[in-house]
Motif scaffolding. Structure first.
Motif, PDB file in Angstrom:
ATOM      1  N   LEU A  20       0.869  -1.362  -0.027  1.00 57.02           N
ATOM      2  CA  LEU A  20      -0.071  -0.001   0.083  1.00 57.02           C
ATOM      3  C   LEU A  20       0.896   1.214   0.155  1.00 57.02           C
ATOM      4  CD1 LEU A  20      -2.728  -0.876   2.796  1.00 57.02           C
ATOM      5  CD2 LEU A  20      -3.064  -0.853   0.254  1.00 57.02           C
ATOM      6  N   PHE A  22       0.843   4.978   1.173  1.00 62.48           N
ATOM      7  CA  PHE A  22       0.215   6.026   2.076  1.00 62.48           C
ATOM      8  C   PHE A  22       0.312   7.465   1.561  1.00 62.48           C
ATOM      9  CE2 PHE A  22      -0.673   2.033   4.236  1.00 62.48           C
ATOM     10  CZ  PHE A  22      -1.925   2.311   4.925  1.00 62.48           C
ATOM     11  N   HIS A  48      -5.267  11.061   6.093  1.00 60.20           N
ATOM     12  CA  HIS A  48      -4.331   9.822   5.334  1.00 60.20           C
ATOM     13  C   HIS A  48      -5.169   9.388   4.103  1.00 60.20           C
ATOM     14  CE1 HIS A  48      -6.459   7.982   8.456  1.00 60.20           C
ATOM     15  NE2 HIS A  48      -6.400   6.779   7.881  1.00 60.20           N
ATOM     16  N   ALA A  50      -4.882   6.000   1.157  1.00 58.06           N
ATOM     17  CA  ALA A  50      -4.171   4.680   0.849  1.00 58.06           C
ATOM     18  C   ALA A  50      -4.635   4.323  -0.655  1.00 58.06           C
ATOM     19  CB  ALA A  50      -4.454   3.671   1.971  1.00 58.06           C
TER      20      ALA A  50
END
Length: 79
Positions: A20, A22, A48, A50
Motif C-alpha cells: 500500500l 500512503f 491519510h 491509501a
C-alpha cells in the motif's frame, strides 16, 4: 483507493501480502510505501489516503473500534 480521510481512532495496519502507498497530512505531504511484513501506525485525527499498488491483504486494528465501520456509515469507502 481509499480517499483522504481522518478519524479519532488510532490505526495500526499490518500488510500480510502486497503493498500500500500512503499519503499523510492535510495535503498528502508525507508519502510511505508499506509492503508485506511491515506495519504502519497512524495517529488519531491524521488525514491519510491509501492506494493498493498490487493485490493486497492487510489487517487494520483501530483503538477505539471504528463505530462507522460497525454501523455502516463509512460512506467514503462505499462510493
Amino acid at each position: 483507493d481509499v480517499p483522504r480521510h481522518s478519524h479519532e481512532n488510532e490505526q495500526v495496519t499490518y500488510i500480510l501480502s502486497g503493498a500500500l502507498k500512503f499519503w499523510f497530512g492535510a495535503e498528502g505531504e508525507q508519502e510511505m510505501i508499506v509492503k508485506a511484513g511491515e506495519v504502519v501506525v497512524i495517529p488519531s485525527n491524521l488525514p491519510h489516503r491509501a492506494l493498493a499498488l498490487e493485490d493486497t491483504l492487510d489487517v487494520d486494528v483501530f483503538c477505539p473500534p471504528r463505530q462507522d465501520w460497525l454501523d455502516g456509515s463509512d460512506a467514503y469507502l462505499r462510493k
